[in-house]
Design a protein around this motif. Structure first.
Motif, PDB file in Angstrom:
ATOM      1  N   ALA A 172       0.838  -1.210   0.000  1.00  0.00           N
ATOM      2  CA  ALA A 172       0.000   0.000   0.000  1.00  0.00           C
ATOM      3  C   ALA A 172       0.868   1.252   0.000  1.00  0.00           C
ATOM      4  CB  ALA A 172      -0.929   0.001   1.216  1.00  0.00           C
ATOM      5  N   VAL A 173       1.930   1.245   0.777  1.00  0.00           N
ATOM      6  CA  VAL A 173       2.803   2.422   0.850  1.00  0.00           C
ATOM      7  C   VAL A 173       3.479   2.646  -0.508  1.00  0.00           C
ATOM      8  CG1 VAL A 173       4.973   3.278   1.850  1.00  0.00           C
ATOM      9  CG2 VAL A 173       3.143   2.426   3.335  1.00  0.00           C
ATOM     10  N   GLN A 174       3.848   1.559  -1.157  1.00  0.00           N
ATOM     11  CA  GLN A 174       4.479   1.699  -2.461  1.00  0.00           C
ATOM     12  C   GLN A 174       3.509   2.287  -3.496  1.00  0.00           C
ATOM     13  OE1 GLN A 174       7.284  -1.101  -3.379  1.00  0.00           O
ATOM     14  NE2 GLN A 174       7.484  -0.539  -5.537  1.00  0.00           N
ATOM     15  N   VAL A 175       2.275   1.815  -3.473  1.00  0.00           N
ATOM     16  CA  VAL A 175       1.260   2.312  -4.401  1.00  0.00           C
ATOM     17  C   VAL A 175       0.957   3.780  -4.101  1.00  0.00           C
ATOM     18  CG1 VAL A 175      -1.199   2.129  -4.983  1.00  0.00           C
ATOM     19  CG2 VAL A 175       0.227   0.070  -4.907  1.00  0.00           C
ATOM     20  N   ARG A 176       0.822   4.086  -2.825  1.00  0.00           N
ATOM     21  CA  ARG A 176       0.554   5.453  -2.415  1.00  0.00           C
ATOM     22  C   ARG A 176       1.690   6.386  -2.849  1.00  0.00           C
ATOM     23  NH1 ARG A 176       1.660   9.694   0.288  1.00  0.00           N
ATOM     24  NH2 ARG A 176       0.592  10.258   2.189  1.00  0.00           N
ATOM     25  N   GLN A 177       2.920   5.887  -2.704  1.00  0.00           N
ATOM     26  CA  GLN A 177       4.108   6.646  -3.094  1.00  0.00           C
ATOM     27  C   GLN A 177       4.065   6.943  -4.596  1.00  0.00           C
ATOM     28  OE1 GLN A 177       6.312   7.461  -0.704  1.00  0.00           O
ATOM     29  NE2 GLN A 177       7.593   8.661  -2.100  1.00  0.00           N
ATOM     30  N   ALA A 178       3.671   5.952  -5.386  1.00  0.00           N
ATOM     31  CA  ALA A 178       3.634   6.129  -6.836  1.00  0.00           C
ATOM     32  C   ALA A 178       2.594   7.177  -7.236  1.00  0.00           C
ATOM     33  CB  ALA A 178       3.319   4.781  -7.513  1.00  0.00           C
ATOM     34  N   VAL A 179       1.487   7.257  -6.525  1.00  0.00           N
ATOM     35  CA  VAL A 179       0.422   8.189  -6.912  1.00  0.00           C
ATOM     36  C   VAL A 179       0.606   9.558  -6.247  1.00  0.00           C
ATOM     37  CG1 VAL A 179      -2.075   8.569  -7.029  1.00  0.00           C
ATOM     38  CG2 VAL A 179      -1.173   6.241  -7.152  1.00  0.00           C
ATOM     39  N   TYR A 180       0.890   9.563  -4.974  1.00  0.00           N
ATOM     40  CA  TYR A 180       0.901  10.830  -4.214  1.00  0.00           C
ATOM     41  C   TYR A 180       2.266  11.186  -3.618  1.00  0.00           C
ATOM     42  CZ  TYR A 180      -4.212  10.803  -4.549  1.00  0.00           C
ATOM     43  OH  TYR A 180      -5.506  10.817  -5.020  1.00  0.00           O
ATOM     44  N   LEU A 230      -4.841  -0.385  -2.078  1.00  0.00           N
ATOM     45  CA  LEU A 230      -4.557  -1.296  -3.198  1.00  0.00           C
ATOM     46  C   LEU A 230      -5.765  -1.415  -4.125  1.00  0.00           C
ATOM     47  CD1 LEU A 230      -2.539  -4.138  -1.428  1.00  0.00           C
ATOM     48  CD2 LEU A 230      -1.686  -2.186  -2.738  1.00  0.00           C
ATOM     49  N   MET A 231      -6.956  -1.342  -3.525  1.00  0.00           N
ATOM     50  CA  MET A 231      -8.178  -1.440  -4.322  1.00  0.00           C
ATOM     51  C   MET A 231      -8.332  -0.242  -5.246  1.00  0.00           C
ATOM     52  SD  MET A 231     -11.996  -1.034  -2.863  1.00  0.00           S
ATOM     53  CE  MET A 231     -11.979  -2.384  -1.728  1.00  0.00           C
ATOM     54  N   GLN A 232      -8.026   0.930  -4.727  1.00  0.00           N
ATOM     55  CA  GLN A 232      -8.218   2.155  -5.509  1.00  0.00           C
ATOM     56  C   GLN A 232      -7.028   3.084  -5.242  1.00  0.00           C
ATOM     57  OE1 GLN A 232     -12.289   3.756  -5.296  1.00  0.00           O
ATOM     58  NE2 GLN A 232     -11.476   5.768  -5.826  1.00  0.00           N
ATOM     59  N   PRO A 233      -5.981   2.985  -6.054  1.00  0.00           N
ATOM     60  CA  PRO A 233      -4.717   3.681  -5.747  1.00  0.00           C
ATOM     61  C   PRO A 233      -4.838   5.185  -5.530  1.00  0.00           C
ATOM     62  CG  PRO A 233      -4.355   2.016  -7.417  1.00  0.00           C
ATOM     63  CD  PRO A 233      -5.846   2.056  -7.183  1.00  0.00           C
TER      64      PRO A 233
END
Ligand code: 5AD
Ligand code: FES
Length: 349
Positions: free
Chosen positions: A41-49, A263-266
């Motif tokens: 989740a942190v990785q996905v969040r990092q990629a978007v925000y 993870l469901m909605q980046p």
């Protein structure tokens, strides 16, 4: 646990699980799985925000409420609750102070108080948008008619938060008196979306009678509804409510759910709520480190903060809280994140 690894992978790649799979993932929760979800989740969040955290200045405009939700400290039936409502001038002062502090979103939240009719709110909204044209205004004022939602939108409201509370109608009926209906609440969310608001839904974690089954339904609902925002926080009992003796939700489960939602909605706007910070002094930090990307510091006048008591022991109600933004700024810096001066719209990806 190991058989859940594929569910984490599937969730991250397909952004969707079946209802049964969500339930399996929730039942399998342990620290290893939580750590794995958190890491993804942190990785996905990092990629978007990146490592930015959006802020919303929360202005609690009224503690009057005509409803009687069993869990809420400002329910009409709580005769001990202290009631107040802010004047238009006080609300505008909060916005002015907030703007100086770096807020570019104001959330006007309150109980369902008939005093705040469209005739009161529409001129207020127009004035806020006139004075602070670079700011977004979010309303969190409960269930209203389509006509009212439309009028408020036309007067300048950009976003609306209305937690669905639970995606299961029977569970809803255990948390609310018969005068409130799950169907009506869900209809409100769809109406808000149709009108053009950025819509936020959400639910309490650990509310009475909630099991993994109900939580799985919440996740499946959010997956299909695709809100712009989703507010989740632990249920915390309030001493003067019918649920005074229930146990509250946990920080760990809330963080687990935050990771799943990321993870469901980046690009989902996910606040680390004040309720998390109330249960655990590091609760909001833990929320951010599980995938949340929004904080909502209190901007209400310090004199009314104790009176907006949805649950017991709420933080940020003492004199020290006059500058929650500064406090949260430091807290976020300490964990490697930083508050930004931005409206904080969802990133399109
Ligand atoms: N504990 C935690 N959250 C609560 N809310 C209301 N009462 C409580 C409580 N006792 C939440 C509800 C509501 C939001 C404004 O606050 O989800 O939608
Ligand atoms: Fe309110 Fe720290 S965020 S006092």
């Amino acid at each position: 646990m190991s058989d859940c690894v594929h569910l984490v992978r599937k969730l991250e790649s397909e952004h969707s699980l079946t209802l049964a799979e969500y339930e399996i993932l929730l039942r399998a929760r342990d620290e290893t799985l939580a750590a794995q979800l958190r890491e993804r989740a942190v990785q996905v969040r990092q990629a978007v925000y990146g490592n930015t955290v959006f802020t919303r200045g929360l202005i609690e405009i009224s503690s009057f409420c005509k409803n009687n939700c069993y869990y809420c400290g400002i329910r009409a039936g709580n005769l001990k609750a202290e009631r107040y409502r802010l004047t238009t001038e006080e609300i505008l002062e909060c916005c002015a102070e907030g703007w100086e502090l770096g807020f570019r979103t104001f959330v006007l939240q309150g109980g369902e108080d008939p005093f705040f009719s469209d005739a009161v709110l529409c001129p207020l909204l127009r004035q806020i948008k006139r004075e602070f044209p670079d700011c977004a205004v979010t309303l969190s004022l409960g269930e209203r008619s389509r006509e009212s939602y439309q009028a408020l939108f036309e007067a300048g409201a950009d976003r609306y938060l209305l937690r669905h509370e639970t995606a299961d109608a029977e569970h809803y009926a255990r948390l609310h008196p018969a005068s409130l209906s799950w169907e009506h609440r869900m209809n409100c969310l769809h109406t808000l979306r149709e009108i053009g608001y950025q819509v936020g839904c959400g639910f309490m974690v650990g509310s009475p009678a909630q099991t993994e089954r109900e939580l799985a339904k919440d996740l499946k609902f959010i997956e299909s509804f695709r809100p712009a925002m989703c507010g989740i926080g632990p249920f915390i009992p309030h001493r003067d409510t019918p649920f005074a003796d229930h146990s509250g939700g946990s920080v760990e489960l809330t963080c687990y759910l935050l990771s799943i939602l990321r993870l469901m909605q980046p690009n989902l706007l996910l606040p680390a709520t004040t309720a998390l910070g109330t249960l655990d002094p590091m609760g909001r930090e833990k929320g951010i480190l599980a995938g949340a990307n929004v904080v909502m510091p209190n901007l209400s006048p310090v004199s009314v903060r104790k009176k907006y008591a949805l649950y017991d022991n709420k933080i940020c109600t003492g004199e020290e809280s006059a500058q929650c933004r500064g406090c949260l700024d430091r807290r976020m810096q300490n964990i490697g994140y930083s508050l930004v001066i931005d409206r904080g719209d969802p990133k399109t990806i």
